[in-house]
Structure formats: structure tokens, C-alpha cells
Design a protein around this motif. Structure first.
Motif, PDB file in Angstrom:
ATOM      1  N   HIS A 138       0.833  -1.202   0.000  1.00 62.47           N
ATOM      2  CA  HIS A 138       0.000   0.000   0.000  1.00 62.47           C
ATOM      3  C   HIS A 138       0.874   1.261   0.000  1.00 62.47           C
ATOM      4  O   HIS A 138       0.579   2.229  -0.717  1.00 62.47           O
ATOM      5  CB  HIS A 138      -0.935  -0.010   1.215  1.00 62.47           C
ATOM      6  CG  HIS A 138      -2.145  -0.859   1.037  1.00 62.47           C
ATOM      7  ND1 HIS A 138      -3.237  -0.454   0.304  1.00 62.47           N
ATOM      8  CD2 HIS A 138      -2.440  -2.105   1.505  1.00 62.47           C
ATOM      9  CE1 HIS A 138      -4.165  -1.393   0.323  1.00 62.47           C
ATOM     10  NE2 HIS A 138      -3.702  -2.420   1.049  1.00 62.47           N
ATOM     11  N   LYS A 139       1.930   1.254   0.803  1.00 64.28           N
ATOM     12  CA  LYS A 139       2.816   2.419   0.849  1.00 64.28           C
ATOM     13  C   LYS A 139       3.443   2.691  -0.515  1.00 64.28           C
ATOM     14  O   LYS A 139       3.557   3.841  -0.950  1.00 64.28           O
ATOM     15  CB  LYS A 139       3.921   2.199   1.885  1.00 64.28           C
ATOM     16  CG  LYS A 139       3.488   2.399   3.327  1.00 64.28           C
ATOM     17  CD  LYS A 139       4.682   2.313   4.266  1.00 64.28           C
ATOM     18  CE  LYS A 139       4.280   2.616   5.700  1.00 64.28           C
ATOM     19  NZ  LYS A 139       5.457   2.572   6.618  1.00 64.28           N
ATOM     20  N   ALA A 140       3.867   1.623  -1.195  1.00 63.76           N
ATOM     21  CA  ALA A 140       4.512   1.790  -2.497  1.00 63.76           C
ATOM     22  C   ALA A 140       3.565   2.419  -3.509  1.00 63.76           C
ATOM     23  O   ALA A 140       3.941   3.339  -4.247  1.00 63.76           O
ATOM     24  CB  ALA A 140       5.005   0.437  -3.002  1.00 63.76           C
ATOM     25  N   PHE A 165       0.577 -17.620  -2.951  1.00 64.71           N
ATOM     26  CA  PHE A 165      -0.876 -17.628  -3.133  1.00 64.71           C
ATOM     27  C   PHE A 165      -1.527 -16.525  -2.307  1.00 64.71           C
ATOM     28  O   PHE A 165      -2.389 -15.790  -2.787  1.00 64.71           O
ATOM     29  CB  PHE A 165      -1.450 -18.992  -2.727  1.00 64.71           C
ATOM     30  CG  PHE A 165      -1.038 -20.127  -3.618  1.00 64.71           C
ATOM     31  CD1 PHE A 165      -1.711 -20.392  -4.794  1.00 64.71           C
ATOM     32  CD2 PHE A 165       0.033 -20.931  -3.273  1.00 64.71           C
ATOM     33  CE1 PHE A 165      -1.330 -21.431  -5.620  1.00 64.71           C
ATOM     34  CE2 PHE A 165       0.430 -21.985  -4.084  1.00 64.71           C
ATOM     35  CZ  PHE A 165      -0.245 -22.232  -5.262  1.00 64.71           C
ATOM     36  N   ALA A 166      -1.115 -16.406  -1.060  1.00 60.42           N
ATOM     37  CA  ALA A 166      -1.691 -15.384  -0.190  1.00 60.42           C
ATOM     38  C   ALA A 166      -1.322 -13.988  -0.658  1.00 60.42           C
ATOM     39  O   ALA A 166      -2.172 -13.081  -0.691  1.00 60.42           O
ATOM     40  CB  ALA A 166      -1.209 -15.603   1.244  1.00 60.42           C
ATOM     41  N   LEU A 167      -0.051 -13.786  -1.016  1.00 58.12           N
ATOM     42  CA  LEU A 167       0.400 -12.459  -1.433  1.00 58.12           C
ATOM     43  C   LEU A 167      -0.350 -11.967  -2.668  1.00 58.12           C
ATOM     44  O   LEU A 167      -0.822 -10.830  -2.717  1.00 58.12           O
ATOM     45  CB  LEU A 167       1.900 -12.492  -1.726  1.00 58.12           C
ATOM     46  CG  LEU A 167       2.853 -12.065  -0.609  1.00 58.12           C
ATOM     47  CD1 LEU A 167       4.295 -12.202  -1.077  1.00 58.12           C
ATOM     48  CD2 LEU A 167       2.578 -10.638  -0.173  1.00 58.12           C
ATOM     49  N   VAL A 168      -0.446 -12.817  -3.682  1.00 57.41           N
ATOM     50  CA  VAL A 168      -1.128 -12.402  -4.916  1.00 57.41           C
ATOM     51  C   VAL A 168      -2.612 -12.203  -4.668  1.00 57.41           C
ATOM     52  O   VAL A 168      -3.205 -11.201  -5.089  1.00 57.41           O
ATOM     53  CB  VAL A 168      -0.898 -13.434  -6.042  1.00 57.41           C
ATOM     54  CG1 VAL A 168      -1.728 -13.058  -7.274  1.00 57.41           C
ATOM     55  CG2 VAL A 168       0.575 -13.508  -6.413  1.00 57.41           C
ATOM     56  N   GLN A 169      -3.218 -13.140  -3.970  1.00 49.84           N
ATOM     57  CA  GLN A 169      -4.661 -13.052  -3.712  1.00 49.84           C
ATOM     58  C   GLN A 169      -5.038 -11.768  -2.989  1.00 49.84           C
ATOM     59  O   GLN A 169      -5.973 -11.057  -3.384  1.00 49.84           O
ATOM     60  CB  GLN A 169      -5.078 -14.261  -2.872  1.00 49.84           C
ATOM     61  CG  GLN A 169      -6.520 -14.268  -2.405  1.00 49.84           C
ATOM     62  CD  GLN A 169      -6.823 -15.507  -1.598  1.00 49.84           C
ATOM     63  OE1 GLN A 169      -7.166 -16.552  -2.148  1.00 49.84           O
ATOM     64  NE2 GLN A 169      -6.680 -15.410  -0.285  1.00 49.84           N
ATOM     65  N   GLU A 170      -4.300 -11.446  -1.934  1.00 45.32           N
ATOM     66  CA  GLU A 170      -4.651 -10.263  -1.152  1.00 45.32           C
ATOM     67  C   GLU A 170      -4.299  -8.971  -1.880  1.00 45.32           C
ATOM     68  O   GLU A 170      -4.963  -7.945  -1.691  1.00 45.32           O
ATOM     69  CB  GLU A 170      -3.951 -10.335   0.210  1.00 45.32           C
ATOM     70  CG  GLU A 170      -4.486 -11.471   1.073  1.00 45.32           C
ATOM     71  CD  GLU A 170      -3.854 -11.511   2.455  1.00 45.32           C
ATOM     72  OE1 GLU A 170      -3.125 -10.557   2.820  1.00 45.32           O
ATOM     73  OE2 GLU A 170      -4.091 -12.500   3.175  1.00 45.32           O
ATOM     74  N   THR A 171      -3.276  -8.997  -2.714  1.00 38.96           N
ATOM     75  CA  THR A 171      -2.915  -7.797  -3.465  1.00 38.96           C
ATOM     76  C   THR A 171      -3.912  -7.534  -4.587  1.00 38.96           C
ATOM     77  O   THR A 171      -4.331  -6.396  -4.805  1.00 38.96           O
ATOM     78  CB  THR A 171      -1.495  -7.926  -4.042  1.00 38.96           C
ATOM     79  OG1 THR A 171      -0.576  -8.220  -2.985  1.00 38.96           O
ATOM     80  CG2 THR A 171      -1.069  -6.633  -4.726  1.00 38.96           C
TER      81      THR A 171
END
Length: 321
Positions: A138-140, A165-171
């Protein structure tokens, strides 16, 4: 897919080669770009600082000549990595060099800086920022990054702890811009899997260490070939930031890889590890968990050709063809 105009129809494989400290050099970058993926290197690899202009001029000129000779299969654009952490005393100098040479893509790490992003946007460049969690992501974006590099568990060098999986899904739940995914990607099938998860491009590093163009010791390259995921150690001892390293290199330095102490994160050291008797990344070798797919030292073009073949075969198998 949400690729920027610069990258649409510019890649023969949906992949970006990650910038590796010491290892990535103009020979490797040029070979990666000619083979159809984005090649990259850390600005800090060019030493002394005035060598950065030399490197940028050479890469730009060689790729321009290649494109003139191969108009139907031009090279992919290249990228330069900038460490924007306050410890990098070269940052202003190196950003100015990128502006002079109009570097197409700048990859920022270890902090997000609006002024750096604005400077790159000023000449039409794009900025990808690497992150390990949603707070940093979010900061980026708030500070103007055009895309995000999600550094998941298993990635080489400074890696995160979260599942890809978690990183992509939540992003993807809040960000519709370009997403690059890093973490144990060393085959064409893995590249396809990144797209299936919702990322746009795979971000690949460790496999390129075992190429002839890479600026790495022969012993380092052979260790990549011989090792597997079980030979990777995750620790913050060497730089203050958690990362993945080859266990044999830690043993060779006279340390116990299973009993490394915790480092003070406030005392980051990304270049020489001056507080130790070894140097990162010269003696302690960074590497990701995907290296079980690396079986030999090859030319960069040969490695990317293997990725292309595997990618096509995996897609055909999934489609039942």
C-alpha cells in the motif's frame, strides 16, 4: 493482464530477471533482453559509481544495435534496481544517471520514495517496487509505484515469509496494476503458474546465477547446480534483513548454519558485511528454493529457451492439447 504499454507485446516470455547483487552485470542483462525477457541489475553493482554511466551506455547501445538488426524480434527493455534505504549514499547519483540515460524500468527496494518515482516518471520511465507484505505494498502504490513485485517465501536474497498464493490473492483484491511474483520460480511451468494465480509476470533470479554470463564464482554456480531447497537457510544474520542463502557457503565460512544468531535490523548492511569476517554476497551466497530445477551451467539464451519450451508444454498440457 495489466501490463504497461512499455511491456505489451515486448516480451517473448512473461518474465523479468531479478537484479542480483554482484551477480548481475551488463553481459547478463544484455543476454536476457536479447532472449526476450526484461534483464536487470542493481545500480550498486557498477563500482566505482562513475561506472554506472558506462554500463548504461553500453547496455543501451548494444540493445539499440540489436533491435536495428532484428526488427521482427527486438530485445526486451531493461531495468535498474535502486536501493532507496537511507543507508544508500549513492542513491541521488545513481538516480541522476538513470534519468540521463532514460532507463525504461526502475526497480526500487527497501523503502518507497515519491521523489524517486516522480523523477523516473518525469522522462517516461516506469517504477516497480518490491514488497513482502500488504503494508509495504500500500505504501509503495501511495507513493507512486506503477507496479508491485511480490517477494514471497522461497525467493533468493531478501525474501518474505508469506505464501505466493496469499500475497497475490490479497494484493489483487485492491490493486489492478502490474504484479510481478518472486519465489522459487525456476521453470517454465512455474512461470505459467504465476499467471494462473493472478500475477502478470514471473520474477526470476537464482536460476540465472548458473549461467555463463553471470558474474559469480564457478564454485557458486556449481553449488546452485548441486543444491536443492533443503540447502537453503533463511536468516537475517548477514545484513539485518531476512534472506535465503546457500548452506554450503555458510559452512565454508566456518559458521553453523543451524545456529546463526539474530541480527539487529536497525544496523542494515547490504554490501560488505563489515561487522563480520565474511562478505555478503561474495562469501555468503544468496539463493532461492527453486534451484532443484537447475541441472547445469548454461548460456542465458539456452536457459530462457528451456523456460519457453516448458511454458508452452505446461500450457498445452493444462488445455488438454
Amino acid at each position: 493482464m495489466s501490463l504497461p504499454v512499455l511491456l505489451k507485446n515486448a516480451l517473448r516470455l512473461p518474465a523479468v530477471a531479478s537484479p542480483m547483487f554482484i551477480v548481475s552485470n551488463p553481459d547478463l542483462v544484455i543476454a536476457q533482453c536479447k532472449a526476450g525477457i526484461v534483464g536487470s541489475f542493481p545500480a550498486l553493482n557498477a563500482r566505482p559509481a562513475d561506472q554506472l554511466d558506462v554500463w548504461l551506455a553500453r547496455i543501451t547501445e548494444e540493445l539499440d544495435r540489436y533491435n536495428q538488426a532484428h526488427p521482427d524480434t527486438p530485445a526486451a527493455p531493461f531495468a535498474v534496481n535502486q536501493i532507496v534505504h537511507k543507508s544508500n549514499q549513492r542513491l541521488d547519483h545513481d538516480v541522476e544517471a538513470c534519468i540521463r540515460h532514460k532507463v525504461p524500468i526502475v526497480i526500487t527496494s527497501l523503502g518507497a520514495r515519491k521523489d524517486v518515482n516522480d523523477a523516473i516518471h518525469g522522462y517516461g520511465g516506469i517504477v516497480f517496487h518490491d514488497v513482502i507484505n500488504q503494508r509495504f505494498a500500500h505504501k509503495a502504490v501511495e507513493k507512486g509505484a506503477d507496479g508491485l513485485i511480490l517477494v514471497a517465501t522461497g525467493a533468493g536474497g531478501h525474501a518474505g515469509r508469506q505464501s505466493p498464493f496469499a500475497l497475490v490473492q490479497e494484493t489483487r483484491a485492491w490493486f489492478d496494476g502490474p504484479i510481478l511474483l518472486s519465489g522459487a520460480i525456476a521453470s517454465g511451468a512455474a512461470i505459467l503458474a504465476t499467471q494462473a494465480m493472478g500475477a502478470d509476470l514471473a520474477y526470476i533470479g537464482s536460476a540465472f546465477i548458473a549461467t555463463r554470463e553471470a558474474n559469480a564464482l564457478d564454485a557458486y554456480k556449481q553449488c546452485i547446480v548441486d543444491a536443492s531447497a533443503e540447502d537453503i537457510v533463511y536468516t537475517n544474520y548477514f545484513t539485518g534483513v531476512h534472506g535465503n542463502y546457500l548452506k554450503p557457503s555458510i559452512l565454508n565460512a566456518g559458521m553453523d548454519p543451524d545456529h546463526l544468531p539474530e541480527a539487529d535490523p536497525s544496523k542494515m548492511d547490504f554490501g560488505t558485511s563489515s561487522n563480520l569476517h565474511v562478505k555478503v554476497w561474495k562469501d555468503i551466497w544468496g539463493c532461492g528454493q527453486g534451484i532443484g530445477a537447475v541441472k547445469e551451467v548454461v548460456d542465458t539464451a539456452e536457459l530462457i529457451a528451456r523456460f519457453q519450451h516448458e511454458y508452452t508444454a505446461a500450457r498445452a498440457a493444462l488445455c488438454g492439447n
